[in-house]
Design a protein around this motif. Structure first.
Motif, PDB file in Angstrom:
ATOM      1  N   SER A 165       8.292   8.262  -1.219  1.00 55.07           N
ATOM      2  CA  SER A 165       7.820   8.935  -0.177  1.00 55.07           C
ATOM      3  C   SER A 165       6.380   8.483  -0.040  1.00 55.07           C
ATOM      4  CB  SER A 165       7.967  10.438  -0.317  1.00 55.07           C
ATOM      5  OG  SER A 165       7.243  10.756  -1.452  1.00 55.07           O
ATOM      6  N   ARG A 166       5.870   8.707   1.060  1.00 53.61           N
ATOM      7  CA  ARG A 166       4.429   8.407   1.295  1.00 53.61           C
ATOM      8  C   ARG A 166       3.762   9.849   1.582  1.00 53.61           C
ATOM      9  NH1 ARG A 166       0.591   4.768   2.435  1.00 53.61           N
ATOM     10  NH2 ARG A 166      -0.993   5.360   4.254  1.00 53.61           N
ATOM     11  N   ARG A 167       2.810  10.302   0.814  1.00 52.49           N
ATOM     12  CA  ARG A 167       2.130  11.530   1.098  1.00 52.49           C
ATOM     13  C   ARG A 167       0.615  11.301   1.572  1.00 52.49           C
ATOM     14  NH1 ARG A 167       6.315  14.258   1.017  1.00 52.49           N
ATOM     15  NH2 ARG A 167       5.042  16.197   0.133  1.00 52.49           N
TER      16      ARG A 167
ATOM     17  N   GLY B 121     -20.033  20.485   0.603  1.00 50.98           N
ATOM     18  CA  GLY B 121     -19.071  19.880   1.163  1.00 50.98           C
ATOM     19  C   GLY B 121     -19.204  18.726   1.779  1.00 50.98           C
ATOM     20  N   ASN B 122     -18.509  17.725   2.279  1.00 47.77           N
ATOM     21  CA  ASN B 122     -18.741  16.451   3.187  1.00 47.77           C
ATOM     22  C   ASN B 122     -17.979  16.494   4.692  1.00 47.77           C
ATOM     23  OD1 ASN B 122     -19.328  14.072   3.957  1.00 47.77           O
ATOM     24  ND2 ASN B 122     -18.010  12.902   2.451  1.00 47.77           N
ATOM     25  N   PRO B 123     -18.761  16.849   5.495  1.00 53.76           N
ATOM     26  CA  PRO B 123     -17.771  16.851   6.742  1.00 53.76           C
ATOM     27  C   PRO B 123     -17.269  15.648   7.226  1.00 53.76           C
ATOM     28  CG  PRO B 123     -20.106  18.017   7.048  1.00 53.76           C
ATOM     29  CD  PRO B 123     -20.164  17.431   5.516  1.00 53.76           C
ATOM     30  N   ASN B 124     -17.877  14.691   6.804  1.00 54.16           N
ATOM     31  CA  ASN B 124     -17.042  13.273   6.933  1.00 54.16           C
ATOM     32  C   ASN B 124     -16.174  12.820   6.046  1.00 54.16           C
ATOM     33  OD1 ASN B 124     -18.978  12.946   9.273  1.00 54.16           O
ATOM     34  ND2 ASN B 124     -20.793  12.640   7.648  1.00 54.16           N
ATOM     35  N   LEU B 125     -15.526  13.639   5.286  1.00 54.57           N
ATOM     36  CA  LEU B 125     -14.467  13.275   4.358  1.00 54.57           C
ATOM     37  C   LEU B 125     -13.296  12.916   4.819  1.00 54.57           C
ATOM     38  CD1 LEU B 125     -14.487  13.158   1.226  1.00 54.57           C
ATOM     39  CD2 LEU B 125     -13.344  15.195   1.198  1.00 54.57           C
ATOM     40  N   GLN B 126     -12.657  11.626   4.659  1.00 51.07           N
ATOM     41  CA  GLN B 126     -11.567  11.300   4.997  1.00 51.07           C
ATOM     42  C   GLN B 126     -10.237  11.621   4.297  1.00 51.07           C
ATOM     43  OE1 GLN B 126     -11.395   9.253   8.261  1.00 51.07           O
ATOM     44  NE2 GLN B 126     -13.557   9.988   8.069  1.00 51.07           N
ATOM     45  N   PRO B 127      -9.045  11.294   4.836  1.00 49.62           N
ATOM     46  CA  PRO B 127      -8.013  11.892   4.056  1.00 49.62           C
ATOM     47  C   PRO B 127      -7.455  10.850   2.829  1.00 49.62           C
ATOM     48  CG  PRO B 127      -7.122  11.325   6.227  1.00 49.62           C
ATOM     49  CD  PRO B 127      -8.691  11.585   6.160  1.00 49.62           C
ATOM     50  N   GLU B 128      -6.793  11.001   1.973  1.00 51.38           N
ATOM     51  CA  GLU B 128      -6.220  10.168   1.212  1.00 51.38           C
ATOM     52  C   GLU B 128      -4.795  10.030   0.986  1.00 51.38           C
ATOM     53  OE1 GLU B 128      -7.516  11.371  -2.957  1.00 51.38           O
ATOM     54  OE2 GLU B 128      -5.592  12.236  -3.196  1.00 51.38           O
ATOM     55  N   TYR B 129      -4.329   8.833   1.062  1.00 52.10           N
ATOM     56  CA  TYR B 129      -2.879   8.487   1.163  1.00 52.10           C
ATOM     57  C   TYR B 129      -2.336   8.055  -0.050  1.00 52.10           C
ATOM     58  CZ  TYR B 129      -4.259   8.673   5.953  1.00 52.10           C
ATOM     59  OH  TYR B 129      -4.951   9.125   7.310  1.00 52.10           O
ATOM     60  N   THR B 130      -0.927   8.497  -0.474  1.00 51.57           N
ATOM     61  CA  THR B 130      -0.456   8.072  -1.722  1.00 51.57           C
ATOM     62  C   THR B 130       1.012   7.489  -1.548  1.00 51.57           C
ATOM     63  OG1 THR B 130      -1.892   9.472  -2.922  1.00 51.57           O
ATOM     64  CG2 THR B 130       0.364   8.875  -3.883  1.00 51.57           C
ATOM     65  N   ASP B 131       1.381   6.316  -1.785  1.00 53.69           N
ATOM     66  CA  ASP B 131       2.713   5.693  -2.073  1.00 53.69           C
ATOM     67  C   ASP B 131       3.317   6.117  -3.261  1.00 53.69           C
ATOM     68  OD1 ASP B 131       3.308   4.195   0.771  1.00 53.69           O
ATOM     69  OD2 ASP B 131       1.223   3.485  -0.155  1.00 53.69           O
TER      70      ASP B 131
ATOM     71  N   ARG C 205       2.404   5.537  -8.558  1.00 53.34           N
ATOM     72  CA  ARG C 205       1.677   6.021  -7.330  1.00 53.34           C
ATOM     73  C   ARG C 205       0.511   5.128  -7.074  1.00 53.34           C
ATOM     74  NH1 ARG C 205       2.156  11.342 -10.371  1.00 53.34           N
ATOM     75  NH2 ARG C 205       4.421  12.031  -9.789  1.00 53.34           N
ATOM     76  N   TYR C 206       0.264   4.907  -5.817  1.00 48.97           N
ATOM     77  CA  TYR C 206      -0.931   4.053  -5.237  1.00 48.97           C
ATOM     78  C   TYR C 206      -1.377   4.781  -4.263  1.00 48.97           C
ATOM     79  CZ  TYR C 206      -3.337   0.524  -2.941  1.00 48.97           C
ATOM     80  OH  TYR C 206      -4.473  -0.390  -2.379  1.00 48.97           O
ATOM     81  N   THR C 207      -2.834   5.146  -4.534  1.00 46.18           N
ATOM     82  CA  THR C 207      -3.468   6.220  -3.585  1.00 46.18           C
ATOM     83  C   THR C 207      -4.674   5.403  -3.179  1.00 46.18           C
ATOM     84  OG1 THR C 207      -2.946   7.957  -4.943  1.00 46.18           O
ATOM     85  CG2 THR C 207      -4.650   8.242  -3.495  1.00 46.18           C
ATOM     86  N   THR C 208      -4.815   5.721  -1.912  1.00 47.75           N
ATOM     87  CA  THR C 208      -6.106   4.911  -1.141  1.00 47.75           C
ATOM     88  C   THR C 208      -7.106   5.901  -0.563  1.00 47.75           C
ATOM     89  OG1 THR C 208      -4.872   4.775   1.041  1.00 47.75           O
ATOM     90  CG2 THR C 208      -4.897   2.705  -0.376  1.00 47.75           C
ATOM     91  N   ASP C 209      -8.399   5.408  -0.473  1.00 45.57           N
ATOM     92  CA  ASP C 209      -9.543   6.484  -0.147  1.00 45.57           C
ATOM     93  C   ASP C 209      -9.401   7.723  -1.065  1.00 45.57           C
ATOM     94  OD1 ASP C 209     -10.431   5.024   2.119  1.00 45.57           O
ATOM     95  OD2 ASP C 209      -8.955   5.627   3.514  1.00 45.57           O
ATOM     96  N   VAL C 210      -9.355   7.545  -2.306  1.00 44.36           N
ATOM     97  CA  VAL C 210      -9.229   8.622  -3.369  1.00 44.36           C
ATOM     98  C   VAL C 210     -10.530   9.503  -3.145  1.00 44.36           C
ATOM     99  CG1 VAL C 210      -9.187   9.174  -5.587  1.00 44.36           C
ATOM    100  CG2 VAL C 210      -8.181   7.122  -4.735  1.00 44.36           C
ATOM    101  N   VAL C 211     -10.217  10.915  -3.177  1.00 46.36           N
ATOM    102  CA  VAL C 211     -11.316  11.856  -3.009  1.00 46.36           C
ATOM    103  C   VAL C 211     -11.844  12.194  -4.409  1.00 46.36           C
ATOM    104  CG1 VAL C 211     -11.823  14.146  -2.352  1.00 46.36           C
ATOM    105  CG2 VAL C 211     -10.508  12.730  -0.957  1.00 46.36           C
ATOM    106  N   GLU C 212     -13.067  11.738  -4.784  1.00 45.78           N
ATOM    107  CA  GLU C 212     -13.669  12.095  -6.086  1.00 45.78           C
ATOM    108  C   GLU C 212     -14.913  12.977  -5.724  1.00 45.78           C
ATOM    109  OE1 GLU C 212     -12.690  11.210  -8.941  1.00 45.78           O
ATOM    110  OE2 GLU C 212     -11.398   9.510  -8.742  1.00 45.78           O
TER     111      GLU C 212
END
Length: 789
Positions: free
Chosen positions: A547-549, A573-583, A605-612
C-alpha cells in the motif's frame, strides 16, 4: 317488534358462546446454570391445534412475565438467544390465574443430565487483507465483554486498564460495523458495555487497503455486531484514584430493545501530569552554557457526556445518531530554574521562570450514519456517514523571571491563545458481491479542517504589557481532502487476491493574517494497494500486501507559534512543510498451533520527503522546526506471539528489528547515514487463586539515530493487579505505570559548534480503582478524555 326480539335473542346467544373467563398466566424465567433472571426472554402463546402463535410477551429485568388468555387448548414456548426453547404443555386454564413458578432455560450445548458445555469454538480465518476472529459459543455464552473477546484475538492485547493494543502498539483505530463510533472512542470507553453474544466477529487489519484513509494508523480493528434484537440493559460504574492526582467517576450504559440500541456515558475527573525536564545548551565557540531544570505540570478538571442510539428501522436498515460533549479546565503551574555559565564554568547568572496558565477547552462531536443491508447477500451493504468535531481553547499564561544571582534576568511576559478547530468527515461506502468469488467496493470521502489560532505575546516594560509584533499573529489553516476509491477481490478456496486504487485531492491553505503571509498547496495523489493470501492449512497462512501511504503535516507542524514555557528551547512550526509519502511492502506468515498463535513478518518501507525535526541554535537558544529532508529506506522483521502455556497464564510478546538508510541534504550539509533500531515487549497475565489477576509488562527500545541526534534506549515495566468481586461483576484494580520510573527520554546533539542535552521523565503513576458491571456489562475503568493539546 318481532324483528327486535329476534335480534336481541341472537346477540345474547352470540355473547354467551364467545365469552369465557380469562386466565392470567405468570412465571419467572431464569438461567438453569446459575439461577440468574433472563431479561427479554420471549414467551409465545401457541394454539395447540394449529401450531400458530396467538399472543405473547417478554420477561422483565427480574425474569417475570404475565399474559392473559381466553383460549383453551394452548401451550407456551419460552425462548432466548443462546438457550434451548422450553415448551410448557398441559396448562390448566380452569381458574382465573395460573402461576407456573420458576422456569429454567438450559444453555444450548447443555443437557439436564450432564451439565457440560459443548461449545462451538471461536476460530480465526484469513481473508485477503485481514484476519477474521469468529466468536463462538465458548465466548458468547459466558457473558464476556467486548474487551474480553478482543483479548482472545491473536495479535491483540487488552491491558487491565482497558487499553487495546495491536502487535504491541497503541493508536489502534477501532470501528463498529465498519464505521467510527462513540462506543469505541478512546475519549470514553464504552466497549465494556458490549457483550460477547452481541458480537459476530472481530476483523483485524494491519495493512489497510485503498478503502481506508491513506493516512495510516498502527492498525484497524472492526467489531461486527450481530443483528439480533433485545439484549437488555448493560452497564458499568467506575471510581478511580491515584498519584500523581488522578481521580474520576464514570457511568456507562447500553440498552438494546427491539428497535433501539441506546448507549451513554457520564464522567467527571481530575488529573495531574507532571513532566521533569532538564536541558543543556552549550555553545562550543563561545564556551557559554545555559542549564535549565524544572517540573512542568498540566492539570485538568474534565467532564464528559456521551449519548447515542442505533435505530433499527427494520431488519435491513439502521440509523446511528450520537453526540459527545466534553469540557476541560486546565491549570499549568510550572517552574524552571536556569543557570548561565561562562567558558570556565563560572556562573554568570541564575534565575527562575514561573508559569501560571489557565485554559478552558470545550469539545463537541456528533455522528450520523445510515446503513443498508441488501437482501441478495449478507455482504451487500451501503453505508452513508457524517462525523463532525468542534474544539476550542481559550488560554492565558503569565511568565515571571526572577533573578537569583548575577546578571539581571527579571522579566514578565504574557501570552494569549484563542483557538478554534472544526473537522467534518462525510463518507459513502458501497460493497457488492458480484458472485460467490468476486466482490467489488467503491466509495467517496470528503474531509474538511478549519482552524483559527489567534496568538499574542506581550512583554512588560515596567509600566505596562506591550504586544511583541514578532511573536503575535493570527494563523489560519484550512484543509480539504476529497477521495474516491475502488477495490476488487477474488477468492478461490485457499487463495485470494485484492487490488484497489484510491485517488485523493488535497487543498491546503495557510495564512498569517497580521503579516499577510499565505501559502497554498493543491496536489492530487494516487494510492494503489494489493493484497493476497494463501491458506496452506487450517493453522498456517501466508499474507502479502502493498500500500502507498501519506503523512500530511498536522496543525502543530505548520503553526509557527508556540507557548514559550522554556524560552531557551523553542518549538516552531513550518507553514511550508510538504507531505511525506511511503510505499509499504509486507509479507506475513501466521501460525495457529493449539493455544499458541504466532505471526512472523518481514517488511520494507520507502519514504520520500521525510519530515524531520531539525534544531538550530541562535545565541544559546535552540529552535526546533520540522523540515522535509530526503528519503528513508527501512527493512525489518517483526515477530509477535500469544502463548498459553498453562490455564492460568497467557504470554504476549512482540519483537521488531529494522535497518534504515537515510539520505538527504539541507543547506549544503549531507545527512546520509545508516543505522538500526530494535524493540521488544512482553506481557504476562496470571489468573491466580481467589479471583486475582496479575499483569506484568516489560518493554525495551534500543537507542537510535536521527538526522541530528542520538536518542538513548529505554527499559521500563508496568504492573497491574485486579481482584474480581461479586462473581466477576465487580473488581478492585491496582496499577503502576513505569514501575521503576525508568522511562526516561534522552537525546544528545553533538556538533562542532554546539552541544545539546535533553532529558524528560514523566515518572511513576499509581492508580487504584473500583468498578462494577451490571446486566452483562464488564467491570472496567473510566479514563476520561484523551488529551488534545
Amino acid at each position: 317488534m318481532l324483528r327486535s326480539a329476534v335480534l336481541t335473542f341472537a346477540l345474547t346467544i352470540l355473547l354467551c358462546t364467545c365469552v369465557r373467563a380469562q386466565t392470567v398466566i405468570s412465571g419467572r424465567v431464569v438461567d438453569q446454570g446459575g439461577g440468574q433472571p433472563i431479561e427479554f426472554a420471549t414467551v409465545l402463546l401457541v394454539e395447540a391445534a394449529s401450531g400458530s402463535g396467538i399472543g405473547g410477551t417478554t420477561t422483565d429485568a427480574s425474569g417475570y412475565f404475565s399474559l392473559d388468555t381466553e383460549s383453551g387448548g394452548v401451550y407456551l414456548d419460552i425462548s432466548f438467544i443462546g438457550f434451548e426453547t422450553r415448551r410448557m404443555e398441559g396448562l390448566d386454564l380452569s381458574g382465573k390465574t395460573l402461576e407456573l413458578g420458576v422456569i429454567e432455560l438450559t444453555a444450548r450445548g447443555q443437557t439436564l443430565d450432564e451439565i457440560t458445555v459443548r461449545a462451538e469454538k471461536s476460530t480465526t480465518e484469513f481473508k485477503l487483507d485481514k484476519r477474521v476472529f469468529n466468536v463462538g459459543k465458548d465466548l458468547s455464552s459466558t457473558g464476556a465483554s467486548a474487551l474480553q473477546v478482543l483479548n482472545n484475538v491473536p495479535s491483540v492485547n487488552v491491558t487491565i486498564e482497558g487499553q487495546v493494543q495491536l502487535r504491541g502498539s497503541g493508536g489502534v483505530q477501532i470501528l463498529i460495523n465498519g464505521k467510527p463510533s462513540a462506543i469505541a472512542s478512546e475519549q470514553g470507553n464504552l466497549l465494556g458495555t458490549i457483550t460477547a453474544d452481541m458480537i459476530e466477529s472481530i476483523e483485524v487489519i494491519t495493512n489497510p487497503s485503498a478503502k481506508y484513509d491513506a493516512e495510516g494508523t498502527s492498525g484497524i480493528i472492526n467489531i461486527v455486531l450481530k443483528k439480533e434484537d433485545a439484549k437488555g440493559l448493560n452497564g458499568a460504574i467506575s471510581v478511580n484514584t491515584g498519584t500523581p492526582d488522578n481521580h474520576s467517576v464514570g457511568l456507562s450504559l447500553n440498552r438494546r430493545t427491539d428497535k433501539f440500541n441506546l448507549f451513554s456515558q457520564l464522567g467527571v475527573g481530575y488529573r495531574e501530569l507532571p513532566n521533569e525536564e532538564r536541558t543543556e545548551n552549550r555553545n562550543l565557540l563561545s564556551g557559554q552554557t545555559v542549564f535549565s531544570e524544572g517540573t512542568e505540570y498540566r492539570n485538568e478538571l474534565y467532564y464528559n457526556a456521551v449519548l447515542g442510539t442505533d435505530y433499527h428501522i427494520n431488519a435491513r436498515n439502521v440509523i446511528t445518531l450520537s453526540g459527545n460533549f466534553s469540557y476541560e479546565v486546565e491549570d499549568q503551574p510550572s517552574l524552571n530554574n536556569f543557570r548561565l555559565t561562562d567558558a570556565s564554568g563560572e556562573a554568570m547568572s541564575t534565575w527562575r521562570r514561573e508559569e501560571v496558565t489557565e485554559a478552558t477547552n470545550p469539545k463537541y462531536q456528533f455522528e450520523l450514519a445510515y446503513k443498508r443491508d441488501f437482501e441478495d447477500h449478507e455482504d451487500h451493504d451501503l453505508l452513508v456517514s457524517a462525523l463532525g468535531t468542534l474544539f476550542s481553547k481559550d488560554q492565558s499564561s503569565e511568565f515571571t523571571n526572577t533573578t537569583l544571582s548575577g546578571e539581571d534576568r527579571d522579566a514578565r511576559q504574557r501570552t494569549r491563545t484563542n483557538f478554534g478547530e472544526q473537522e467534518n468527515t462525510f463518507k459513502i461506502d458501497y460493497v457488492r458481491p458480484v458472485s460467490e468469488r468476486v466482490t467489488v467496493e467503491t466509495g467517496t470521502q470528503y474531509v474538511t479542517n478549519d482552524v483559527n489560532n489567534d496568538f499574542s505575546v506581550s512583554n512588560f516594560d515596567g509600566l505596562d504589557f506591550l504586544v511583541d509584533p514578532d511573536l503575535t499573529n493570527v494563523f489560519n489553516w484550512d484543509q480539504r481532502v476529497l477521495a474516491f476509491y475502488g477495490t476488487g477481490a477474488y477468492e478461490y478456496e485457499q487463495w485470494g487476491l485484492k487490488v484497489g486504487l484510491r485517488a485523493e485531492r488535497t487543498k491546503l491553505e495557510t495564512l498569517l493574517e497580521t503579516t499577510n503571509e499565505a501559502n497554498s498547496q493543491t496536489y492530487t495523489n494516487l494510492f494503489p494497494s494489493a493484497h493476497t493470501s494463501y491458506k496452506i492449512s487450517e493453522g498456517v497462512s501466508v499474507q502479502a500486501g502493498y500500500s502507498r501511504r501519506i503523512f500530511r503535516p498536522r496543525l502543530w507542524d505548520l503553526n509557527p507559534f508556540f507557548n514559550p514555557r522554556n524560552n531557551f528551547n523553542l518549538r516552531v512550526g513550518n507553514p511550508n512543510l510538504q507531505p511525506e509519502y511511503t510505499d509499504s511492502y509486507e509479507l506475513t506468515s501466521v501460525f495457529l498451533l493449539g493455544e499458541t498463535s504466532l505471526n512472523l513478518g518481514v517488511y520494507h518501507r520507502y519514504t520520500t520527503d521525510v519530515v524531520e525535526r531539525v534544531t538550530r541554535f541562535e545565541e544559546n537558544v535552540s529552535i526546533t522546526t520540522p523540515l522535509n529532508i530526503g528519503t528513508n529506506r527501512s527493512t525489518g522483521i517483526e515477530l509477535n506471539a500469544k502463548v498459553i502455556p498453562a490455564e492460568f497464564m497467557t504470554i504476549t510478546g512482540d519483537l521488531n528489528y529494522n535497518f534504515f538508510a537515510r539520505q538527504g541534504e539541507l543547506e549544503g550539509t549531507s545527512f546520509d547515514f545508516s543505522a538500526d533500531q530494535y524493540s521488544g515487549k512482553v506481557t504476562t497475565k496470571f489468573d491466580l487463586p481467589l479471583d486475582f489477576d496479575l499483569e506484568v509488562t516489560g518493554q525495551y527500545r534500543s537507542a537510535f539515530q536521527t538526522v541530528q541526534a542520538e536518542v538513548s534506549d529505554q527499559l521500563f515495566a508496568d504492573l497491574g493487579v485486579r481482584k474480581r468481586l461479586f462473581d466477576g461483576r465487580g473488581a478492585v484494580s491496582f496499577s503502576v505505570r513505569d514501575l521503576f520510573a525508568s522511562r526516561i527520554q534522552e537525546s544528545v546533539i553533538d556538533r562542532a559548534d554546539v552541544y545539546q542535552y535533553n532529558r524528560q521523565l514523566r515518572g511513576r503513576f499509581i492508580t487504584l480503582g473500583f468498578s462494577y458491571g451490571f446486566g452483562k456489562g464488564e467491570t472496567m475503568q473510566y479514563g476520561g478524555q484523551q488529551r488534545r493539546m
